[in-house]
Write an enzyme that holds these catalytic residues in place. Structure first.
Site, mmCIF file in Angstrom:
data_model
loop_
_atom_site.group_PDB
_atom_site.id
_atom_site.type_symbol
_atom_site.label_atom_id
_atom_site.label_comp_id
_atom_site.label_asym_id
_atom_site.label_seq_id
_atom_site.Cartn_x
_atom_site.Cartn_y
_atom_site.Cartn_z
ATOM 1 N N ASP A 1 0.862 -1.167 0.000
ATOM 2 C CA ASP A 1 0.000 0.000 0.000
ATOM 3 C C ASP A 1 0.910 1.232 0.000
ATOM 4 O O ASP A 1 2.127 1.117 0.194
ATOM 5 C CB ASP A 1 -0.894 -0.045 1.244
ATOM 6 C CG ASP A 1 -1.848 1.123 1.322
ATOM 7 O OD1 ASP A 1 -2.378 1.532 0.273
ATOM 8 O OD2 ASP A 1 -2.063 1.637 2.436
ATOM 9 N N ASP B 1 -0.126 5.122 1.199
ATOM 10 C CA ASP B 1 -0.337 5.985 2.367
ATOM 11 C C ASP B 1 -0.400 5.150 3.647
ATOM 12 O O ASP B 1 -1.143 4.171 3.729
ATOM 13 C CB ASP B 1 -1.645 6.762 2.212
ATOM 14 C CG ASP B 1 -1.655 7.638 0.975
ATOM 15 O OD1 ASP B 1 -1.250 8.799 1.077
ATOM 16 O OD2 ASP B 1 -2.054 7.142 -0.102
ATOM 17 N N ASP C 1 -1.629 -0.876 5.863
ATOM 18 C CA ASP C 1 -2.019 -0.382 7.189
ATOM 19 C C ASP C 1 -3.531 -0.286 7.356
ATOM 20 O O ASP C 1 -4.002 0.364 8.291
ATOM 21 C CB ASP C 1 -1.412 1.011 7.429
ATOM 22 C CG ASP C 1 -2.124 2.095 6.627
ATOM 23 O OD1 ASP C 1 -2.365 1.871 5.422
ATOM 24 O OD2 ASP C 1 -2.454 3.146 7.203
#
Length: 213
Positions: A10, A12, A166
């Site tokens: 991922d 961000d 996250d």
């Protein structure tokens, strides 16, 4: 690129800390509409499900044309996406180590042009064999489509591949494609009810998990 397993990252909250620039861009648009600013933690809490959902959540207190506000936000973010955004510690060195054993790819729900601009601006674009952003596929994570697209585009093996992220969308995408997952506790997403295979407190811990170091 050889037929190796793939590590899908991922963006961000995983590779980059982009909270300040995301909140800044949202609040520039809110100010232009005469609305009060939202605290950065509020904006951060709305992240992870693509740009339209972010804008919808950040402007739920006013009636507006969603398409118009998405465009205004996109324009603002394009101008400010590297004002404060930084790599998390040890990202570059860890990517270099992982690249000795895996193909590497970014799959993000962020629009692809913005993702590429950030990766180039932070000098890690060339570390990846592919970048799949929002708009490339019909569906966003957690749908399997962008994950399978990444595996295909990098000529990687699905067996032994990983997703590192996250947010629940990353963990659910791993479940939906049979990949193992690593949850980044240092990011700003949430797990919800998903259960990752591993969790890490810092990015460099990936070498212990993926390279047995």
């Amino acid at each position: 690129m050889s037929s190796r397993s793939l590590v899908i990252f991922d963006l961000d909250g995983t590779l980059i800390d982009s909270r300040l620039d995301l909140a800044l861009s949202i609040n520039l648009v809110r100010s232009s509409l005469g609305l009060p600013e939202l605290p950065e933690p509020v904006v951060t809490g709305y992240l992870g499900d693509g740009i339209r959902n972010l804008v919808k959540r950040c402007f739920q207190d006013v009636e507006c044309n969603l398409d118009d506000v998405v465009k205004k936000y996109s324009d603002a973010y394009r101008e400010h996406l590297l004002d404060n955004t930084t790599l998390y510690p040890n990202v570059k060195s860890t990517l270099d180590e992982l690249a000795t054993a895996y193909n590497l790819c970014v799959v993000t729900n962020k629009p692809e042009p913005a993702a590429i601009k950030i990766l180039k601006g932070l000098d890690i674009f060339d570390d990846f064999d592919a970048v799949i952003g929002g708009g490339r596929c019909q569906h966003l994570k957690p749908h399997p489509e962008p994950i399978l697209k990444a595996i295909q585009e990098t000529n990687s093996k699905q067996e032994g591949s990983w997703i590192v992220g996250d947010h629940r969308t990353d963990l659910k995408a791993a479940e939906n494609t049979g990949l193992k997952s690593v949850f980044c506790k240092f990011g700003f997403g949430i797990m919800d009810t998903c259960i990752p295979d591993y969790s890490i407190e810092s990015f460099e811990e990936l070498t212990k998990i993926l390279l047995n170091k």
